[in-house]
Design a protein around this motif. Structure first.
Motif, PDB file in Angstrom:
ATOM      1  N   PHE A   1       0.836  -1.206   0.000  1.00  0.00           N
ATOM      2  CA  PHE A   1       0.000   0.000   0.000  1.00  0.00           C
ATOM      3  C   PHE A   1       0.871   1.256   0.000  1.00  0.00           C
ATOM      4  N   MET A   2       1.911   1.280   0.825  1.00  0.00           N
ATOM      5  CA  MET A   2       2.804   2.437   0.868  1.00  0.00           C
ATOM      6  C   MET A   2       3.533   2.617  -0.463  1.00  0.00           C
ATOM      7  N   CYS A   3       3.910   1.503  -1.089  1.00  0.00           N
ATOM      8  CA  CYS A   3       4.560   1.577  -2.405  1.00  0.00           C
ATOM      9  C   CYS A   3       3.608   2.167  -3.438  1.00  0.00           C
ATOM     10  N   CYS A   4       2.338   1.775  -3.366  1.00  0.00           N
ATOM     11  CA  CYS A   4       1.339   2.294  -4.301  1.00  0.00           C
ATOM     12  C   CYS A   4       1.133   3.793  -4.123  1.00  0.00           C
ATOM     13  N   VAL A   5       1.189   4.267  -2.888  1.00  0.00           N
ATOM     14  CA  VAL A   5       1.051   5.704  -2.624  1.00  0.00           C
ATOM     15  C   VAL A   5       2.212   6.467  -3.255  1.00  0.00           C
ATOM     16  N   ILE A   6       3.423   5.917  -3.137  1.00  0.00           N
ATOM     17  CA  ILE A   6       4.597   6.555  -3.745  1.00  0.00           C
ATOM     18  C   ILE A   6       4.432   6.625  -5.261  1.00  0.00           C
ATOM     19  N   ILE A   7       3.993   5.529  -5.861  1.00  0.00           N
ATOM     20  CA  ILE A   7       3.776   5.503  -7.308  1.00  0.00           C
ATOM     21  C   ILE A   7       2.687   6.493  -7.705  1.00  0.00           C
ATOM     22  N   MET A   8       1.637   6.589  -6.887  1.00  0.00           N
ATOM     23  CA  MET A   8       0.537   7.499  -7.184  1.00  0.00           C
ATOM     24  C   MET A   8       1.020   8.952  -7.240  1.00  0.00           C
ATOM     25  N   LEU A   9       1.889   9.335  -6.323  1.00  0.00           N
ATOM     26  CA  LEU A   9       2.404  10.703  -6.310  1.00  0.00           C
ATOM     27  C   LEU A   9       3.214  10.990  -7.559  1.00  0.00           C
ATOM     28  N   GLU A  10       3.999  10.002  -8.012  1.00  0.00           N
ATOM     29  CA  GLU A  10       4.803  10.186  -9.221  1.00  0.00           C
ATOM     30  C   GLU A  10       3.910  10.276 -10.456  1.00  0.00           C
ATOM     31  N   VAL A  11       2.925   9.373 -10.550  1.00  0.00           N
ATOM     32  CA  VAL A  11       2.009   9.385 -11.697  1.00  0.00           C
ATOM     33  C   VAL A  11       1.190  10.675 -11.710  1.00  0.00           C
ATOM     34  N   ALA A  12       0.734  11.109 -10.528  1.00  0.00           N
ATOM     35  CA  ALA A  12      -0.040  12.351 -10.443  1.00  0.00           C
ATOM     36  C   ALA A  12       0.794  13.537 -10.922  1.00  0.00           C
TER      37      ALA A  12
END
Length: 222
Positions: free
Chosen positions: A10-21
């Motif tokens: 979940f924490m990894c997905c949040v990091i990816i989300m910030l980059e994609v955003a």
């Protein structure tokens, strides 16, 4: 850091989300700048505040949708199987112990990092060519149109700098992981990986400085 597999994922997905955003929002800004130059007379009626907020919401929704795919299966099965078979509820959380490198490289990098960069490059090239052409047509005339295009050219230059820094900070890390995925026999030093991670974090701290020194109004407050 010790946590459960899905907590780490979940924490990894949040990091990816910030980059994609970041990528999607930079693309939205580039499109906005393009519209200001391409349709200057109808821009205000086309790009309303309501539509702008809708675009921002769509950008974040898209980033979240793409980034949380690993939660539904595209994760590191080796780690997941290991924790399941050992009946372990916790392990040392690192990015690629939970995330799949193939997901990050093939889906995020090749699918949602490089294509927007190509589109943004094309949009900013159009903006600079158009503003330069318009300014040449208005040489010697202190018109409102000339001032408008000068402002757009300065704003575009600032945003291109932001985009360039984003690429410089994130591209090395993506390239190293691409090499590790498709060239397993090629050794990539952990030191270079750590430098790449540091650069990706530095990007968030650099942007406010760029905005402050490139925007005259913000610069007066520095």
């Amino acid at each position: 850091m010790t946590t459960s597999f899905y907590g780490c994922l979940f924490m990894c997905c949040v990091i990816i989300m910030l980059e994609v955003a970041s990528v999607v929002l930079l693309l939205a800004i580039a499109v906005d700048r393009f519209l200001r130059v391409h349709i200057p007379l109808t821009y205000k009626s086309t790009v309303t505040q309501k539509r702008s907020w809708m675009v921002v919401a769509i950008c974040w929704f898209t980033a979240a949708l793409l980034s949380f795919i690993p939660m539904f299966g595209w994760h590191n099965y080796n780690t997941w199987n290991g924790t399941t078979q050992a009946n372990s509820t916790s392990f040392e959380c690192r990015f690629f112990t939970a995330s799949s490198r193939s997901y990050v490289v093939n889906f995020i990098f090749f699918g949602f990092f490089l294509p927007p960069l190509v589109v943004m490059t094309g949009l900013y090239c159009y903006i600079f060519l158009t503003t330069r052409r318009q300014l040449r047509l208005n040489i010697g005339a202190a018109t409102e149109s000339r001032t408008y295009y000068q402002k757009e050219q300065r704003l575009a230059a600032s945003l291109v700098l932001v985009l360039g820094l984003f690429v410089v900070c994130w591209l090395p890390l993506f390239l190293m992981h691409t090499i590790k995925l498709y060239g397993p026999k090629i050794e990539v030093s952990s030191l270079f990986i750590h430098i790449g991670v540091l650069l990706s974090h530095v990007n968030s701290a650099v942007n406010p400085i760029v905005y402050a020194f490139r925007n005259p109004k913000d610069k007066r407050g520095v």
